[in-house]
Each structure stands twice: as structure tokens, then as C-alpha cells.
Scaffold this motif. Structure first.
Motif, PDB file in Angstrom:
ATOM      1  N   SER A 127       0.836  -1.035  -0.051  1.00  0.00           N
ATOM      2  CA  SER A 127       0.122   0.054  -0.025  1.00  0.00           C
ATOM      3  C   SER A 127       0.744   1.308  -0.003  1.00  0.00           C
ATOM      4  O   SER A 127       1.950   1.344   0.446  1.00  0.00           O
ATOM      5  N   SER A 128       0.444   2.302  -0.834  1.00  0.00           N
ATOM      6  CA  SER A 128       1.038   3.493  -0.757  1.00  0.00           C
ATOM      7  C   SER A 128       0.365   4.836  -0.023  1.00  0.00           C
ATOM      8  O   SER A 128       0.655   5.861   0.222  1.00  0.00           O
ATOM      9  N   LEU A 129      -0.720   4.231   0.862  1.00  0.00           N
ATOM     10  CA  LEU A 129      -1.620   5.014   1.575  1.00  0.00           C
ATOM     11  C   LEU A 129      -0.950   5.058   2.902  1.00  0.00           C
ATOM     12  O   LEU A 129      -0.824   4.085   3.684  1.00  0.00           O
ATOM     13  N   THR A 136       6.396   3.903   5.282  1.00  0.00           N
ATOM     14  CA  THR A 136       6.366   3.358   4.126  1.00  0.00           C
ATOM     15  C   THR A 136       6.032   1.869   4.148  1.00  0.00           C
ATOM     16  O   THR A 136       5.712   1.706   5.331  1.00  0.00           O
ATOM     17  N   ASN A 137       5.832   1.449   2.941  1.00  0.00           N
ATOM     18  CA  ASN A 137       5.575   0.152   3.039  1.00  0.00           C
ATOM     19  C   ASN A 137       6.677  -0.969   3.168  1.00  0.00           C
ATOM     20  O   ASN A 137       7.811  -0.434   2.605  1.00  0.00           O
ATOM     21  N   ILE A 138       6.472  -2.368   3.416  1.00  0.00           N
ATOM     22  CA  ILE A 138       7.577  -3.132   3.524  1.00  0.00           C
ATOM     23  C   ILE A 138       8.172  -3.304   2.156  1.00  0.00           C
ATOM     24  O   ILE A 138       9.576  -3.457   2.239  1.00  0.00           O
ATOM     25  N   ALA A 139       7.391  -3.380   1.094  1.00  0.00           N
ATOM     26  CA  ALA A 139       8.299  -3.636  -0.164  1.00  0.00           C
ATOM     27  C   ALA A 139       9.404  -2.415  -0.436  1.00  0.00           C
ATOM     28  O   ALA A 139      10.607  -2.751  -0.611  1.00  0.00           O
ATOM     29  N   ARG A 140       8.721  -1.089  -0.212  1.00  0.00           N
ATOM     30  CA  ARG A 140      10.115  -0.018  -0.312  1.00  0.00           C
ATOM     31  C   ARG A 140      11.071  -0.240   0.647  1.00  0.00           C
ATOM     32  O   ARG A 140      12.097   0.156   0.334  1.00  0.00           O
ATOM     33  N   MET A 141      10.633  -0.434   1.922  1.00  0.00           N
ATOM     34  CA  MET A 141      11.749  -0.651   2.892  1.00  0.00           C
ATOM     35  C   MET A 141      12.542  -1.827   2.569  1.00  0.00           C
ATOM     36  O   MET A 141      13.646  -1.485   2.980  1.00  0.00           O
ATOM     37  N   THR A 142      12.037  -2.690   2.169  1.00  0.00           N
ATOM     38  CA  THR A 142      13.033  -3.729   1.758  1.00  0.00           C
ATOM     39  C   THR A 142      13.957  -3.736   0.607  1.00  0.00           C
ATOM     40  O   THR A 142      15.092  -4.057   0.512  1.00  0.00           O
ATOM     41  N   LYS A 143      13.464  -2.762  -0.158  1.00  0.00           N
ATOM     42  CA  LYS A 143      14.285  -2.375  -1.507  1.00  0.00           C
ATOM     43  C   LYS A 143      15.464  -1.445  -1.032  1.00  0.00           C
ATOM     44  O   LYS A 143      16.459  -1.512  -1.751  1.00  0.00           O
TER      45      LYS A 143
END
Length: 146
Positions: A127-129, A136-143
Motif C-alpha cells: 500500500s502507498s496510503l 512506508t510499505n514493507i516492499a519499499r523498505m526492503t528495496k
């Protein structure tokens, strides 16, 4: 993780008058706690440079499901999927489990079903909300770690 909307759970609704299907004073208390918990993300982040924290607002995600259940594939909002014991929370020994648990919000008197948890986990990841995941979301954090 935030505290879920406790006032919407079957165990709370069992013996209390509700407004729009939920006990509002319990939800207000959970919402107040969650707003303070969310603010801790910034406080702890400042005190622990290099840390990665995400606040997942399961309260909002579950409330959104309850407010518009059919769009999420949910059809039984106020019911649990199992036969409950006398206290409304625990499973009754030998109790029945409904055939379609994925159409319910609550597994027992308090806990979300796997279908709801999948929606929470998905939103936590992508989610970007900011109202659903903060900062931030977990995907962005892991990237950013790769």
C-alpha cells in the motif's frame, strides 16, 4: 501493528448496544491508542538512526472491510466462523466451523480470519496510503536495504 477495531468484534457486540454494528466507545479508545502508537514511529526513528519501522493500520483496514464488505469478498461481518464457548471468545470443544471461512471478518469472537489477515499483510507490503502503512510499505523498505 495497530490495535484492531475491538468494538466491532463479536465478543464485544454480543452484550452491548451498537451504532452501525460496532461499540463506538471501544473503537474510539483503540483509535486513540493507535494514533499515539503511530506517532512513536517518528519518535523512535529519531532516537534510533538507521532503524526501519512501519506502522500497519490494521484498524483502518478492518474497518474498511466492515464498511464495504462485499467489495472485499466478505459476506458475514458480525459473525464468527466457529461455534463459540460461553464467553464468546474461545472455540467450543467439538464446535462447528462454517464452510466458507473466507467470507467472514472474524474467526472467533475477537480474531480476524485468514482472509482478512491476507488483506492486512498485502496492504502492509504494497500500500502507498499513509493511512494504511506509515512511513512506508514493507516492499519499499526492503528495496532500500538491498
Amino acid at each position: 501493528m495497530s490495535v484492531n477495531p475491538l468494538g466491532c468484534s463479536p465478543v464485544v457486540r454480543m452484550n452491548r448496544p451498537t451504532h452501525n454494528g460496532c461499540v463506538q466507545n471501544m473503537n474510539r479508545a483503540a483509535h486513540l491508542f493507535n494514533s499515539h502508537l503511530k506517532s512513536l514511529v517518528d519518535v523512535i526513528r529519531a532516537e534510533m538512526p538507521g532503524s526501519s519501522l512501519v506502522f500497519v493500520n490494521s484498524y483502518k483496514i478492518i474497518r474498511d472491510i466492515i464498511k464495504n464488505p462485499i467489495s472485499k469478498g466478505i459476506y458475514a461481518v458480525g459473525l464468527s466462523t466457529i461455534s463459540e464457548g460461553g464467553n464468546g471468545i474461545l472455540c467450543k470443544r467439538g464446535g462447528e466451523v462454517c464452510a466458507n471461512r473466507s467470507s467472514h471478518v472474524f474467526f472467533d469472537g475477537l480474531h480476524p480470519t485468514e482472509a482478512v489477515n491476507v488483506q492486512i499483510a498485502t496492504k502492509a507490503y504494497v500500500s502507498s496510503l499513509k493511512t494504511e502503512v506509515y512511513r512506508t510499505n514493507i516492499a519499499r523498505m526492503t528495496k532500500s536495504k538491498i
